[in-house]
Design a protein around this motif. Structure first.
Motif, PDB file in Angstrom:
ATOM      1  N   ALA A  63       0.818  -1.214   0.000  1.00 53.72           N
ATOM      2  CA  ALA A  63       0.000   0.000   0.000  1.00 53.72           C
ATOM      3  C   ALA A  63       0.849   1.259   0.000  1.00 53.72           C
ATOM      4  O   ALA A  63       0.348   2.346   0.260  1.00 53.72           O
ATOM      5  CB  ALA A  63      -0.922  -0.018   1.225  1.00 53.72           C
ATOM      6  N   GLY A  64       2.144   1.106  -0.266  1.00 52.43           N
ATOM      7  CA  GLY A  64       2.990   2.295  -0.394  1.00 52.43           C
ATOM      8  C   GLY A  64       3.979   2.509   0.727  1.00 52.43           C
ATOM      9  O   GLY A  64       4.787   3.426   0.676  1.00 52.43           O
ATOM     10  N   GLY A  65       3.944   1.670   1.766  1.00 47.18           N
ATOM     11  CA  GLY A  65       4.939   1.817   2.816  1.00 47.18           C
ATOM     12  C   GLY A  65       4.513   2.809   3.888  1.00 47.18           C
ATOM     13  O   GLY A  65       3.337   3.138   4.031  1.00 47.18           O
ATOM     14  N   ILE A  66       5.476   3.277   4.650  1.00 46.27           N
ATOM     15  CA  ILE A  66       5.191   4.252   5.709  1.00 46.27           C
ATOM     16  C   ILE A  66       5.606   5.618   5.201  1.00 46.27           C
ATOM     17  O   ILE A  66       6.776   5.856   4.916  1.00 46.27           O
ATOM     18  CB  ILE A  66       5.982   3.904   6.994  1.00 46.27           C
ATOM     19  CG1 ILE A  66       5.507   2.564   7.557  1.00 46.27           C
ATOM     20  CG2 ILE A  66       5.830   5.010   8.026  1.00 46.27           C
ATOM     21  CD1 ILE A  66       6.182   2.180   8.855  1.00 46.27           C
ATOM     22  N   ALA A  67       4.640   6.522   5.044  1.00 46.06           N
ATOM     23  CA  ALA A  67       4.889   7.853   4.512  1.00 46.06           C
ATOM     24  C   ALA A  67       5.673   7.771   3.208  1.00 46.06           C
ATOM     25  O   ALA A  67       6.605   8.537   2.963  1.00 46.06           O
ATOM     26  CB  ALA A  67       5.638   8.711   5.535  1.00 46.06           C
ATOM     27  N   GLY A  68       5.289   6.806   2.391  1.00 45.14           N
ATOM     28  CA  GLY A  68       5.910   6.686   1.082  1.00 45.14           C
ATOM     29  C   GLY A  68       7.188   5.878   1.040  1.00 45.14           C
ATOM     30  O   GLY A  68       7.728   5.634  -0.030  1.00 45.14           O
ATOM     31  N   ASN A 321       2.947  -2.815  17.528  1.00 50.91           N
ATOM     32  CA  ASN A 321       4.061  -1.880  17.527  1.00 50.91           C
ATOM     33  C   ASN A 321       4.378  -1.376  16.130  1.00 50.91           C
ATOM     34  O   ASN A 321       4.726  -0.211  15.938  1.00 50.91           O
ATOM     35  CB  ASN A 321       5.292  -2.526  18.164  1.00 50.91           C
ATOM     36  CG  ASN A 321       5.254  -2.383  19.663  1.00 50.91           C
ATOM     37  OD1 ASN A 321       5.338  -1.276  20.193  1.00 50.91           O
ATOM     38  ND2 ASN A 321       5.106  -3.483  20.360  1.00 50.91           N
ATOM     39  N   LEU A 322       4.236  -2.272  15.149  1.00 51.47           N
ATOM     40  CA  LEU A 322       4.471  -1.844  13.766  1.00 51.47           C
ATOM     41  C   LEU A 322       3.478  -0.753  13.385  1.00 51.47           C
ATOM     42  O   LEU A 322       3.843   0.288  12.826  1.00 51.47           O
ATOM     43  CB  LEU A 322       4.307  -3.052  12.828  1.00 51.47           C
ATOM     44  CG  LEU A 322       4.499  -2.775  11.336  1.00 51.47           C
ATOM     45  CD1 LEU A 322       5.940  -2.386  11.061  1.00 51.47           C
ATOM     46  CD2 LEU A 322       4.103  -3.998  10.513  1.00 51.47           C
ATOM     47  N   MET A 323       2.212  -0.971  13.733  1.00 49.82           N
ATOM     48  CA  MET A 323       1.174   0.001  13.386  1.00 49.82           C
ATOM     49  C   MET A 323       1.340   1.295  14.158  1.00 49.82           C
ATOM     50  O   MET A 323       1.105   2.386  13.629  1.00 49.82           O
ATOM     51  CB  MET A 323      -0.209  -0.600  13.657  1.00 49.82           C
ATOM     52  CG  MET A 323      -0.576  -1.668  12.668  1.00 49.82           C
ATOM     53  SD  MET A 323      -0.651  -0.990  10.986  1.00 49.82           S
ATOM     54  CE  MET A 323       0.521  -2.019  10.161  1.00 49.82           C
ATOM     55  N   ALA A 324       1.741   1.169  15.417  1.00 47.78           N
ATOM     56  CA  ALA A 324       1.942   2.379  16.216  1.00 47.78           C
ATOM     57  C   ALA A 324       3.080   3.210  15.630  1.00 47.78           C
ATOM     58  O   ALA A 324       3.003   4.440  15.564  1.00 47.78           O
ATOM     59  CB  ALA A 324       2.254   1.999  17.666  1.00 47.78           C
ATOM     60  N   TYR A 325       4.113   2.508  15.195  1.00 47.48           N
ATOM     61  CA  TYR A 325       5.244   3.193  14.575  1.00 47.48           C
ATOM     62  C   TYR A 325       4.797   3.917  13.306  1.00 47.48           C
ATOM     63  O   TYR A 325       5.097   5.093  13.093  1.00 47.48           O
ATOM     64  CB  TYR A 325       6.347   2.180  14.256  1.00 47.48           C
ATOM     65  CG  TYR A 325       7.587   2.766  13.632  1.00 47.48           C
ATOM     66  CD1 TYR A 325       8.009   2.376  12.363  1.00 47.48           C
ATOM     67  CD2 TYR A 325       8.359   3.710  14.307  1.00 47.48           C
ATOM     68  CE1 TYR A 325       9.152   2.901  11.790  1.00 47.48           C
ATOM     69  CE2 TYR A 325       9.493   4.248  13.747  1.00 47.48           C
ATOM     70  CZ  TYR A 325       9.901   3.831  12.485  1.00 47.48           C
ATOM     71  OH  TYR A 325      11.028   4.361  11.916  1.00 47.48           O
ATOM     72  N   LYS A 326       4.048   3.209  12.483  1.00 56.51           N
ATOM     73  CA  LYS A 326       3.558   3.797  11.233  1.00 56.51           C
ATOM     74  C   LYS A 326       2.736   5.041  11.531  1.00 56.51           C
ATOM     75  O   LYS A 326       2.945   6.105  10.945  1.00 56.51           O
ATOM     76  CB  LYS A 326       2.700   2.768  10.492  1.00 56.51           C
ATOM     77  CG  LYS A 326       1.916   3.332   9.307  1.00 56.51           C
ATOM     78  CD  LYS A 326       1.126   2.213   8.623  1.00 56.51           C
ATOM     79  CE  LYS A 326       0.441   2.648   7.349  1.00 56.51           C
ATOM     80  NZ  LYS A 326      -0.623   3.624   7.522  1.00 56.51           N
ATOM     81  N   ALA A 327       1.819   4.903  12.492  1.00 56.09           N
ATOM     82  CA  ALA A 327       0.957   6.035  12.818  1.00 56.09           C
ATOM     83  C   ALA A 327       1.775   7.204  13.326  1.00 56.09           C
ATOM     84  O   ALA A 327       1.539   8.362  12.944  1.00 56.09           O
ATOM     85  CB  ALA A 327      -0.071   5.609  13.874  1.00 56.09           C
ATOM     86  N   GLY A 328       2.748   6.914  14.151  1.00 54.77           N
ATOM     87  CA  GLY A 328       3.574   7.980  14.714  1.00 54.77           C
ATOM     88  C   GLY A 328       4.386   8.681  13.643  1.00 54.77           C
ATOM     89  O   GLY A 328       4.429   9.922  13.584  1.00 54.77           O
ATOM     90  N   VAL A 329       4.996   7.913  12.787  1.00 58.59           N
ATOM     91  CA  VAL A 329       5.821   8.516  11.729  1.00 58.59           C
ATOM     92  C   VAL A 329       4.960   9.388  10.829  1.00 58.59           C
ATOM     93  O   VAL A 329       5.301  10.541  10.525  1.00 58.59           O
ATOM     94  CB  VAL A 329       6.525   7.426  10.889  1.00 58.59           C
ATOM     95  CG1 VAL A 329       7.129   8.020   9.637  1.00 58.59           C
ATOM     96  CG2 VAL A 329       7.612   6.739  11.710  1.00 58.59           C
TER      97      VAL A 329
END
Lengths: 419, 346, 293
Positions: A63-68, A321-329
């Motif tokens: 889906a494009g990664g974390i912030a691209g 934790n992966l999702m929390a990291y993604k959301a935070g970034v």
């Protein structure tokens, strides 16, 4: 006095800014380091976690990664505290990962967290938070996120014992792993029973060395004591070993079993040696939890299909934790308009609610996680050897976890619990 | 032990007689020179290595200190202790207790760790050095396991499986306000290296002294030594205590580098690792074990990063060493050189 | 009498420990080698037994044969000790310390061998097999017949070994080699072959021990190192090099553990080590050992 390293870091920072950092960063993958148990009695915990993160990363990248930026995983082994510190440094200094997720054992978490703070590296711990550690070594962390307290399960187990089994037992026995976690769970259980006015006599207290596979003498000792209820916080392969032997020795015929941390062994437990009505805890994830989301169902189906066994809560912790990291970034990127620094990401992770496999979860202000906990009573389904459950209860950790800064044992005595 | 006997024979040849060149070189290899060269190399290393690798050098120095002592015990006195990791743990926990009660001066910490090691090694050694060879090894192994169980069981005092935190000490009274990596790869490393060099000089003086000769006499022929008036028991105990003290100092250094004193330090395979390092470089030489520590740490780190099966590799290396190179790398080099030269000489 | 089940549990542990300790003592007595890898052979026996039993189950063999199958599979895999003995040959005449080192190297290697063949996660047998022989009621407590059979098997092996060593020709040769290798060789005995036999036998005792214990527990990578701790306690208490010592030590450790676990669970493992320390202080040669310098 500026030393050589500080100077060169400053020089690089200026140069990087000049080049145009965000565009440059976009082409580079985001490197996530994982520290997971790969061998020994805890290996299945590490396996589950890694599989869940890999599943999550696959979907993220599609889906494009974390912030691209696509996510790349670098996996190292969690073993003894000293060796794991070395692996952590390897990840940070040689592999140059952007963040580290992992750590399940209590001792290792306590050892690595200060190192992460000193190195200013974002560390999200999958598990391993225990009461003593919270007070002594890291009252306020900037870069280290810790899991829900280990003792939440014992608290919930005690509460549900009071709810379902009050008045049905007079003597209790404990058989727990011989380290801080086992001791705290057992003390919690006893303290809560006392608080709710249950006068149960403790007839035996067994302490099992972690990693032991021979429990004959422990079973014999419990048999001699003849308790009405057995409480155990064992969660590794020693649990099915104990239950098999106990059952063979006739120990479980008229005895209530409370195993609030045993759900991780779901693939090894069978109706033959887990009596009906036993209370079994599933931690933050239950493969058959009521009201499961689409995400949960998809994960369980994929996991079963691929690995032929059921996933356990370690998977959920890692995914959370992966999702929390993604959301935070992504939140920090939105707030700053460029690629955020480590402390900005850390600040952004606090408070963001994410959808994990086991339900919603978030990190509270003191960087301790909050998630749902599931426990249920065992029910034997005719025609199946594996466990089934009736009456599964879900409680969110804000009711099971002591608030920031409180003293654990005082809180046990005075808090408002949901029964 | 023919290589060791040869070394002894060569000791007697230290007279003003024209010796063949290769023999002189072999003598040098067995002596202080490689040690000095290694310390010099370690001193220059941080300038060429990354911070990550420099931090890795701290355990090398720590193990080196412990091995200086163990070499006195094994290489020079002939006693192989299979439980020496317990002293690493004792030093580590002494350090943790010291920093918990506010003693943050590294100098004090080293003294406290040394004292703790001295007391325990005196008690344990008093019993163990009555025996030799296998029985000595078995006894020290048993004591090592005992210490390990104690550290686990008395969790109220020792923290059990979680161990005890070790805070950063001050060096020469100065507080170093920098990150852990900078501290460990900078001031702390150089301080420990200097300490290592100093201890090396002291130990070298000891083994080259008449006392050292007595130790070697005991190793080679206990009864003969006794007839000659050498106080076997006392000297063995001295060697044991010296090695215990140095191993405790090493434990202090190790615990500061990880920030933690944990009971796994005393687990018996750790003692096995120490002995591995001991013979890897060569227990018949002075500098060998220190070199072994360097190779072992590098080998361990490299293997662990690239394969799951690093234990197998390490084990195979050990088996290979015992079978083919019992004198270790430096020792074999020192032994082969005179032979090669003899073949070349007219 | 509720002590019966405690004693039974203690004897069960003693039975298994005895087998491993016996192997240790045999190898030490004859070859003067302390086999640190004894725990590794124990683990090997356990893992191999799981594989064999799993295989036989899929071939639908009646599982009443469980006990003999376990013993046999232990013996078979114990033969793996024979080729390993070749590795030890060069170091017999060297300083005994090198033997400790060599066997330590084997310990390290074995750990990864287990990982390679059986994976890093602990493995156990089908849970229904443990109760295949049913159980006995003993003063209100059920003891699985399996436990009793293991104790009996261990005793039988002890007797057989004793007979072998005392009365058979090969046994006498073995004992002679243990007494004085040089003279025995001078008399025409191929001591190399004797050593191989003894080492394989010692390893086989360990693998059988591991195989017998597996229905009640699980096999893991780390069980080898853990067992060495117990095995050494047994050997020190009983005395290095003595078979009777292996039995005495095993019984002491097994029973002590059972009693400690029941009445003083906090100090369980320490209780055993206190006994070890007491033995070391007052009778370092152990109950039956000869003081070797």
């Amino acid at each position: 006095m500026i030393n050589r390293r500080q100077f060169s870091q400053a020089a690089l920072g200026v140069a990087g800014f000049a080049i145009g950092a965000p565009a440059f960063a976009q082409n580079q993958p985001l490197r996530l380091g994982l520290l997971a148990i790969r061998s020994g009695v805890g290996a299945f915990l590490g396996e589950d976690s890694i599989r869940a993160v890999q599943w999550g990363v696959q979907r993220l990248n599609a889906a494009g990664g974390i912030a691209g930026r696509k996510v790349e995983l670098v996996i190292q082994e969690e073993s003894t505290p000293k060796d794991t510190i070395e692996r952590f440094r390897h990840l940070v200094l040689r592999e140059k990962v952007d963040a580290v997720h992992g750590l399940i054992s209590t001792g290792v978490t306590l050892a690595v967290a200060p190192v992460a703070e000193e190195e200013r590296v974002l560390l999200q711990c999958w598990d391993g938070t225990t009461q003593n550690g919270v007070q002594e070594s890291m009252p306020k962390t900037r870069f280290v996120f810790r899991s829900t307290d280990n003792e939440c399960e014992a608290v919930m187990g005690a509460l549900l014992t009071v709810k379902h089994m009050k008045g049905k037992f007079a003597t209790i026995a404990g058989i727990n792993p011989d380290y801080s976690y086992g001791r705290n769970c057992w003390e919690t259980f006893k303290a809560l029973l006392t608080r709710y006015g249950i006068e149960a006599k403790v007839v035996s207290e067994q302490w099992v060395k972690v990693g032991t596979t021979d429990l004959t003498t422990n079973v014999a000792a419990l048999g001699a004591a003849k308790p009405d209820l057995i409480f155990t916080s064992m969660f590794l392969s020693d649990l099915p070993i104990f239950l098999r032997q106990a059952s063979a020795a006739g120990l479980l015929t008229n005895t209530k079993l409370v195993a609030p941390t045993g759900g991780g062994q779901i693939n090894e437990l069978r109706n033959a040696f887990v009596p009906e009505g036993s209370l079994l805890g599933h931690n933050t994830f239950f493969h058959a939890q009521p009201g499961a989301s689409e995400l949960h169902k998809a994960f369980v189906a994929d996991y079963r299909d691929r690995y032929k066994v059921l996933p356990t809560s370690s998977a959920d912790r890692a995914y959370f934790n992966l999702m929390a990291y993604k959301a935070g970034v992504e939140k920090a990127v939105g707030a700053t308009g460029r690629w955020p620094k480590v402390d900005e990401i850390a600040e952004a992770i606090v408070g963001v609610e994410v959808e994990s496999l086991g339900g919603r979860g978030r990190y509270r202000d003191d960087k301790i996680a909050e998630q749902f906990f599931y426990q249920g009573l065992v029910r034997h389904q005719a025609g199946s050897a594996s466990l089934d459950f009736a009456d599964t209860t879900a409680i969110f950790s804000d009711k099971l976890q002591k608030p920031a800064g409180a003293d654990y044992w005082n809180w046990i005595k005075s808090a408002n619990f949901p029964i | 032990m023919s290589a060791v006997m040869k070394a002894r024979a060569m000791d007697h040849q230290q007279q003003p007689v024209q010796l063949a060149q290769p023999v002189q070189l072999a003598e040098l290899l067995r002596g202080f020179m490689p040690f000095a060269v290694m310390c010099l190399a370690l001193g220059i290393a941080p300038l060429v290595l990354s911070p990550y690798h420099t931090v890795m050098l701290v355990p090398i120095v720590a193990y080196g200190v412990a091995l200086l002592g163990m070499n006195v015990l094994f290489g020079y006195t002939g006693l192989l202790s299979f439980g020496h990791a317990m002293f690493l743990a004792i030093g580590a926990y002494a350090t943790a207790v010291a920093t918990r009660y506010g003693i943050l001066s590294f100098e004090c910490i080293v003294l406290i760790a040394a004292a703790a090691g001295g007391v325990f090694s005196l008690l344990i050694g008093a019993l163990c050095v009555r025996f030799t060879h296998i029985f000595f090894g078995v006894l020290t192994l048993a004591f090592g396991m005992l210490v390990h169980s104690f550290l686990f069981k008395f969790y109220e005092v020792t923290g059990g499986d979680q161990g005890m935190r070790v805070l950063r000490p001050t060096l020469l009274g100065i507080e170093w306000d920098m990150s852990a990596t900078q501290f460990l790869s900078g001031p702390f490393f150089y301080y420990c290296l200097a300490l290592y060099l100093l201890i090396g000089v002291i130990v070298f003086r000891v083994v080259r002294s008449p006392l050292g000769l007595h130790l070697r006499a005991i190793r080679d022929n206990e009864n003969k030594a006794r007839y000659l008036g050498v106080r076997v028991y006392r000297l063995r105990l001295f060697a044991f205590v010296l090695s215990g003290v140095l191993a405790s100092v090493a434990g202090a250094i190790l615990s500061i580098s990880t920030g933690l004193a944990d009971p796994e330090l005393a687990y018996w395979p750790q003692s096995g690792n120490l002995i591995f390092m001991l013979i890897l470089g060569g227990a018949t030489t002075f500098a060998g074990p220190g070199l072994g520590a360097l190779i072992f740490v590098v080998l361990h780190e490299t293997l662990a990063s690239y394969t799951h099966y690093w234990r197998f590799m390490l084990g195979a290396t050990l088996v290979f060493l015992v079978l083919l190179l019992p004198d270790g790398l430096l020792g074999t080099l020192a032994r082969r050189l005179p032979k090669r030269a003899e073949r070349k000489a007219p | 009498m509720q002590y019966m089940n405690l004693i039974m549990a203690g004897l069960f542990q003693a039975a298994v420990l005895f087998l491993v300790a016996c192997g240790l003592q045999l190898i030490f007595g004859v070859q003067k080698i302390v086999n640190l890898a004894c725990g590794s052979f124990y683990a090997l026996g356990a893992f191999f037994a799981i594989t064999v039993v799993g295989l036989l189950q899929s071939l639908e063999l009646p599982m009443v044969l469980l006990l003999p199958v376990l013993v046999l599979s232990g013996l078979v895999i114990g033969l793996a000790g024979a080729p390993l003995e070749l590795l030890l040959r060069p170091i017999y005449r060297r300083d005994p310390s090198y033997q400790l080192l060599m066997t330590f190297g084997l310990v390290l290697m074995f750990q990864d061998v287990f990982r390679f063949f059986w994976g890093p996660v602990p493995r156990s047998m089908d849970s229904t097999l443990y109760t295949i022989y049913g159980s006995l009621e003993l003063s209100g407590f059920r003891v699985p017949v399996y436990n009793l059979l293991v104790i009996a098997a261990s005793l039988l092996i002890a007797l057989a070994l004793g007979q072998f060593l005392k009365h058979s020709r090969l046994g006498r040769i073995v004992r002679a080699t243990a007494e004085n290798r040089n003279i025995t060789e001078a008399m025409g005995v191929n001591s190399a072959k004797v050593f191989t036999l003894v080492f394989a036998l010692g390893c086989a005792l360990g693998t059988v021990g591991g195989a017998l214990v597996i229905p009640t527990s699980a096999a893991s990578m780390t069980m080898a190192a853990e067992l060495v701790v117990d095995a050494f306690a047994v050997v020190i208490i009983g005395g290095l090099g003595s078979m009777a010592g292996a039995m005495a030590g095993a019984i002491v450790v097994g029973l002590m553990r059972a009693i400690a676990v029941a009445y003083m669970p906090e100090v369980e493992i320490l209780a055993i080590y206190l006994v070890v320390v007491a033995v070391l202080l007052f009778r370092p040669a152990g109950l039956f050992g000869r003081s070797t310098a």
